[in-house]
Scaffold this active site. Structure first.
Site, PDB file in Angstrom:
ATOM      1  N   ASP A  41      -0.331   6.624 -27.538  1.00  0.00           N
ATOM      2  CA  ASP A  41       0.290   5.843 -26.652  1.00  0.00           C
ATOM      3  C   ASP A  41       0.050   4.530 -27.430  1.00  0.00           C
ATOM      4  O   ASP A  41      -0.848   4.076 -27.913  1.00  0.00           O
ATOM      5  CB  ASP A  41      -0.572   5.710 -25.327  1.00  0.00           C
ATOM      6  CG  ASP A  41      -0.098   4.617 -24.215  1.00  0.00           C
ATOM      7  OD1 ASP A  41       1.288   4.862 -24.194  1.00  0.00           O
ATOM      8  OD2 ASP A  41      -0.691   3.764 -23.930  1.00  0.00           O
TER       9      ASP A  41
ATOM     10  N   GLU B 262       3.883   6.442 -30.351  1.00  0.00           N
ATOM     11  CA  GLU B 262       4.795   5.587 -29.723  1.00  0.00           C
ATOM     12  C   GLU B 262       4.987   4.330 -30.454  1.00  0.00           C
ATOM     13  O   GLU B 262       4.112   3.371 -30.313  1.00  0.00           O
ATOM     14  CB  GLU B 262       4.322   5.334 -28.357  1.00  0.00           C
ATOM     15  CG  GLU B 262       5.345   4.678 -27.621  1.00  0.00           C
ATOM     16  CD  GLU B 262       4.867   3.988 -26.212  1.00  0.00           C
ATOM     17  OE1 GLU B 262       5.567   3.790 -25.299  1.00  0.00           O
ATOM     18  OE2 GLU B 262       3.568   3.656 -26.104  1.00  0.00           O
TER      19      GLU B 262
END
Ligand code: CA
Length: 505
Positions: free
Chosen positions: A220, A256
């Protein structure tokens, strides 16, 4: 005899040279990743095993047969660690499973059962920040002498606490007389990666889950570790990834990096793969406008870059994810959703499907609406109920309804994934640009070891002609029901209205 021996040595030398040259074409670590179809799961919304209305890990295990039947070969579980929020992107304890979702044993059992049927299990790792309820932060905030104080970033006399983050957000929040840094949300204090102890903690967490059998991580906010400093981020992920590989050389790290292609490519290498946000945007726009001119130009441009950098197979394309309005909200009908799926599943790398996308679930606006209960059945009692179903009609858009319909979006996904899974050119092949300038047609050619596969998608309501650079090809799939062979006339074939066509040489 001596000469023969020399010759043998020479042959072995050249063979090893040849093999090692082949070897550098692709990162060997991607053997476990490239070409597979991955599936993103929000556990809370997926499947409830114990009747409390909340999806859980046992519930995912129960649906492995569905995922296998769909053709999925990898899972990305959105955050499963202990967290005070419904979404879990603020971890309060990295070493515990969210009690709503079950236990560590449930995770290990899911991994074990998934592996039996050839499905990898990867998990979201949220390392940029923690929850304010993490014991590290509680300790750091209450005691300036805490050993965890320096795990976070605190203001000093030189800090402009009114300054905005690189994303334009408020980033300094007051706690017990000091300001802490938190660029996403005041409940998500950023970790301080200049502190070597934090980097050690991050590796310890990765080891913990690799030891449980996890196949890799989705990282993330990978570009926010050192705010907007790509060089420092890349250096850190290189260090992290080489540590992960030292424990399991087949583990995969996908990040990401929500940015343009230039920035994304900086991270590939440090990470095994990144999600292709700009490409996702172009797929949606192509379907919305019915013109694939920009998408085709875009593919030519990014794949030229990827080929130059030898990272074509390391792309992770998708249509939309949990942070975006669902694909179906952009499309007029299931026909457009099928076309977008055909495009996604013809691309190099590792395509990701967001749960529910395969049945055409909708969801837009606030994040909760993008993450609604998976619709297994038109009987609401069989779906999770943590949130009231707001945008979808289970009588039309549910697995139980679509499974019975061979023309449903779900049936189409199964068909296209099965075509990809059984076609090495689509999984691992190079990208060859060959299209005309007919804007209403998306066409792609994938080539491997002299075998070619072509995928055509027409958005036009009338017949259209498009190039084919061979005399004839075998039809693998035609949405217009064509079978057998297709022959080119003067280097062109005619597509039926709105046809999706897959052919092979
Ligand atoms: Ca449950």
């Amino acid at each position: 005899m001596k000469n023969k021996f020399r010759l043998l040595i020479l042959i072995i030398f050249f063979m090893s040279l040849f093999l090692s040259t082949c070897g550098v074409q692709k990162s060997t670590t991607l053997k476990n990743y490239e070409g597979r179809v991955y599936y993103e799961i929000f556990v809370r919304s997926f499947n409830d095993s114990d009747g409390d209305g909340i999806g859980d890990l046992k519930g995912v295990t129960q649906k492995l047969d569905y995922l296998k039947d769909l053709g999925v070969q990898g899972l990305w579980l959105m955050p499963i660690c202990a967290s005070p929020s419904y979404h879990g992107y603020d971890v309060s304890d990295y070493y515990s499973i969210n009690s709503d979702y079950g236990t560590m044993e449930d995770l290990q059992n899911l991994i074990k059962e998934a592996h039996k049927i050839g499905i990898n299990v990867t998990m979201d790792l949220v390392l940029n920040h923690t929850s304010t309820q993490n014991k590290w932060f509680i300790d750091a905030a209450t005691d300036a002498n805490s050993k965890y104080r320096n795990y976070y970033i605190w203001s000093d006399e030189t800090t402009d606490v009114n300054s905005k983050s690189s994303m334009g957000t408020i980033q300094w929040y007051l706690k017990n007389g000091f300001y802490y840094n938190a660029v996403f949300w005041d409940q998500m204090p950023d970790l301080n990666y200049d502190n070597a102890e934090v980097r050690v903690e991050a590796k310890k967490i990765a080891k913990f889950y690799l030891d449980k059998g996890i196949d890799g991580f989705r990282l993330d906010a990978a570009m926010h570790i050192y705010n907007a400093d790509d060089n420092k981020n890349v250096a850190w992920w290189t260090e992290f990834n080489s540590y992960v590989k030292s424990l399991n050389k087949n583990a995969t790290i996908v990040g990401e990096v929500w940015a343009n292609t230039d920035t994304i490519t900086k991270y590939i290498g440090a990470l095994d793969s990144t999600f292709d946000f700009p490409l996702a945007n172009e797929i949606v726009k192509g379907e919305q406008t019915g013109s694939f001119a920009m998408l085709s130009l875009f593919l030519d441009s990014i794949y030229t870059t990827y080929v130059d950098k030898n990272i074509l197979g390391q792309d992770s394309p998708f249509i939309t994810n949990h942070d975006q309005n669902r694909a179906m909200n952009y499309f007029e009908d299931m026909g457009q959703a099928k076309q977008a799926a055909a495009i996604l599943l013809s691309l190099p790398g590792t395509p990701y499907i967001y749960y529910g996308e395969e049945i055409g679930m909708k969801g837009s606006g606030k994040d909760e609406y993008k993450r609604e209960p998976m619709l297994w059945s038109s009987d609401a009692s069989k779906n999770t109920s943590w949130e009231a179903d707001l945008e979808n009609d289970a009588d039309i858009t549910s697995v139980s309804v679509e499974e019975k319909d061979k023309n449903s979006l779900l049936s189409f996904y199964k068909k296209m994934i099965s075509i990809r899974n059984n076609n090495d050119a689509l999984k691992y092949g190079s990208y060859v640009a060959f299209a005309t300038e007919n804007d209403s047609i998306f066409s792609i050619k994938r080539e491997l070891n002299g075998k070619s596969t072509y995928v055509y998608v027409s958005s036009a309501d009338s017949e259209q002609v498009e190039n084919l650079d061979i005399a004839s090809a075998k039809i693998i799939y035609s949405s217009a029901g064509r079978k057998g062979k297709i022959k080119a006339k003067a280097g062109q074939i005619t597509l039926k209205p709105n046809e999706i066509l897959v052919i092979v040489k």
